[in-house]
Design a protein around this motif. Structure first.
Motif, short mmCIF file in Angstrom:
data_model
loop_
_atom_site.label_atom_id
_atom_site.label_comp_id
_atom_site.label_asym_id
_atom_site.label_seq_id
_atom_site.Cartn_x
_atom_site.Cartn_y
_atom_site.Cartn_z
N LYS A 15 0.84 -1.20 0.00
CA LYS A 15 0.00 0.00 0.00
C LYS A 15 0.87 1.25 0.00
O LYS A 15 0.58 2.21 -0.74
CB LYS A 15 -0.91 -0.01 1.23
N ILE A 19 0.87 4.10 -3.05
CA ILE A 19 0.58 5.51 -2.82
C ILE A 19 1.78 6.37 -3.21
O ILE A 19 1.63 7.43 -3.83
CB ILE A 19 0.20 5.76 -1.35
N GLN A 22 2.12 7.23 -6.86
CA GLN A 22 1.08 8.07 -7.45
C GLN A 22 1.42 9.56 -7.41
O GLN A 22 0.65 10.38 -7.90
CB GLN A 22 -0.24 7.83 -6.70
N LYS A 24 1.57 11.69 -4.93
CA LYS A 24 0.75 12.51 -4.02
C LYS A 24 1.64 13.39 -3.15
O LYS A 24 2.82 13.10 -2.95
CB LYS A 24 -0.12 11.61 -3.13
N ASP A 28 -1.28 14.38 1.63
CA ASP A 28 -2.27 13.44 1.11
C ASP A 28 -1.86 11.99 1.36
O ASP A 28 -2.71 11.15 1.69
CB ASP A 28 -2.46 13.67 -0.39
N GLU A 29 -0.57 11.71 1.21
CA GLU A 29 -0.08 10.35 1.45
C GLU A 29 -0.28 9.95 2.91
O GLU A 29 -0.75 8.84 3.19
CB GLU A 29 1.41 10.27 1.08
N TYR A 31 -2.40 11.20 5.06
CA TYR A 31 -3.84 11.12 5.36
C TYR A 31 -4.42 9.79 4.86
O TYR A 31 -5.16 9.11 5.59
CB TYR A 31 -4.58 12.29 4.71
N GLU A 32 -4.05 9.42 3.63
CA GLU A 32 -4.58 8.18 3.06
C GLU A 32 -4.09 6.96 3.83
O GLU A 32 -4.84 6.02 4.09
CB GLU A 32 -4.20 8.07 1.58
N LEU A 35 -5.97 6.60 7.23
CA LEU A 35 -7.29 5.99 7.08
C LEU A 35 -7.16 4.49 6.81
O LEU A 35 -7.91 3.68 7.38
CB LEU A 35 -8.05 6.67 5.94
N TYR A 36 -6.24 4.12 5.94
CA TYR A 36 -6.04 2.72 5.60
C TYR A 36 -5.64 1.90 6.83
O TYR A 36 -6.19 0.82 7.10
CB TYR A 36 -4.97 2.61 4.51
N TYR A 77 2.12 7.98 10.64
CA TYR A 77 1.48 8.75 9.57
C TYR A 77 0.54 9.83 10.12
O TYR A 77 0.44 10.92 9.54
CB TYR A 77 0.73 7.81 8.63
N TYR A 81 1.05 13.80 9.34
CA TYR A 81 -0.06 14.64 8.85
C TYR A 81 -0.21 15.88 9.72
O TYR A 81 -0.36 17.00 9.21
CB TYR A 81 -1.36 13.83 8.84
#
Length: 281
Positions: A15, A19, A22, A24, A28-29, A31-32, A35-36, A77, A81
């Motif tokens: 994961k 990410i 991509q 990001k 954003d990385e 934050y994602e 959540l994951y 993470y 953030y």
């Protein structure tokens, strides 16, 4: 689900790689990933509470190895953030001062609450003789004067010491991240602004492959007789290929725990060279 639990660490790495590829922003990385990892921890908790463990060894492995990886990176993470979204400016003295203060706070917290404890020495030494006490549920000893967080944990999904390992993992990742932020030569934006004297030279494999090569060259001491650090070696490659490598230490930690060969890229290099040699035979 038992098989899934054993593959959780690999799934987290995959994961992160997805990410990262991509492009990001770090905010954003982070934050994602937060959540994951939160969903992953919730799913693992539901499975454990409902099904339990097959034996003591499975329980110890989960609370010593698997859960701390999820929770440790979740703490990391989430902290990244919070740090990034509160950063006052993009660069300059205020920027440097902000991250230097964050690093000083981390060191102070680490010295006060982590590295001077008996458990830290136990974990770092690789001992396993007290695993039955530290990593099985229902063994919390309140006479030890434990951190007050112990009163907030779910005794069905924690031994308290899994949280301690998670903090160690998170703090190490945060330390590497903060060093990168206050070290100008680790700034990808600075590297990408270098003059493009050779537009036809670029890296076509993954960032992890290049990082694996950088660490191999550093470990072998073949550049300047081993007298220059990993950051300078990585900087040369980042400038040459105009590619930001980001958090080297974080990527290296993932390599150390990856499934299969930990030197996949170097293995492929050796195979490719041998095949190339065979063509002339």
């Amino acid at each position: 689900m038992k098989h899934a639990l054993q593959n959780i660490i690999l799934e987290i790495h995959q994961k992160e790689d997805k990410i990262s590829s991509q492009g990001k922003t770090l905010i954003d990385e982070a934050y994602e990933m937060t959540l994951y990892l939160q969903d992953l921890l919730f799913s693992a908790k539901g499975h454990i509470i409902e099904n339990g463990f097959c034996n003591d060894a499975e329980e110890i492995n989960f609370f010593r190895t698997i859960k701390p990886q999820i929770l440790g990176k979740l703490i990391y993470y989430n902290k990244v953030y919070r740090i990034e979204t509160a950063c006052p400016v993009d660069n300059g003295k205020m920027y440097y001062g902000y991250f230097s203060t964050q690093l000083a706070n981390l060191k102070r917290e680490y010295m006060a609450h982590v590295c001077n404890t008996d458990f830290y020495r136990y974990y770092r030494s690789g001992r396993t003789d007290r695993d039955d006490t530290y990593f099985k549920r229902g063994n919390i000893n309140y006479h030890d004067g434990l951190n007050s967080i112990v009163f907030e944990i779910d005794p069905l999904f924690s031994t308290f010491f899994d949280y301690k390992i998670a903090r160690i993992i998170a703090n190490e990742l945060l330390y590497s991240y903060l060093l990168t932020k206050i070290n100008p030569e680790e700034n990808p934006d600075t590297i990408l602004q270098k003059p493009e004297s050779s537009n036809d030279v670029f890296w076509t494999d993954s960032k992890n492959a290049l990082i694996e090569l950088v660490y191999a060259l550093h470990a072998s001491g073949v550049i300047s007789h081993g007298k220059i650090g990993i950051r300078k070696i990585s900087l040369m490659f980042q400038i040459l290929f105009r590619i930001p490598l980001g958090d080297l230490h974080h990527a290296f930690l993932r390599m150390k725990t990856r499934a299969g060969s930990r030197t996949a890229f170097l293995d492929q290099l050796k195979l490719s060279l041998e095949e190339y040699m065979d063509k002339d035979l």
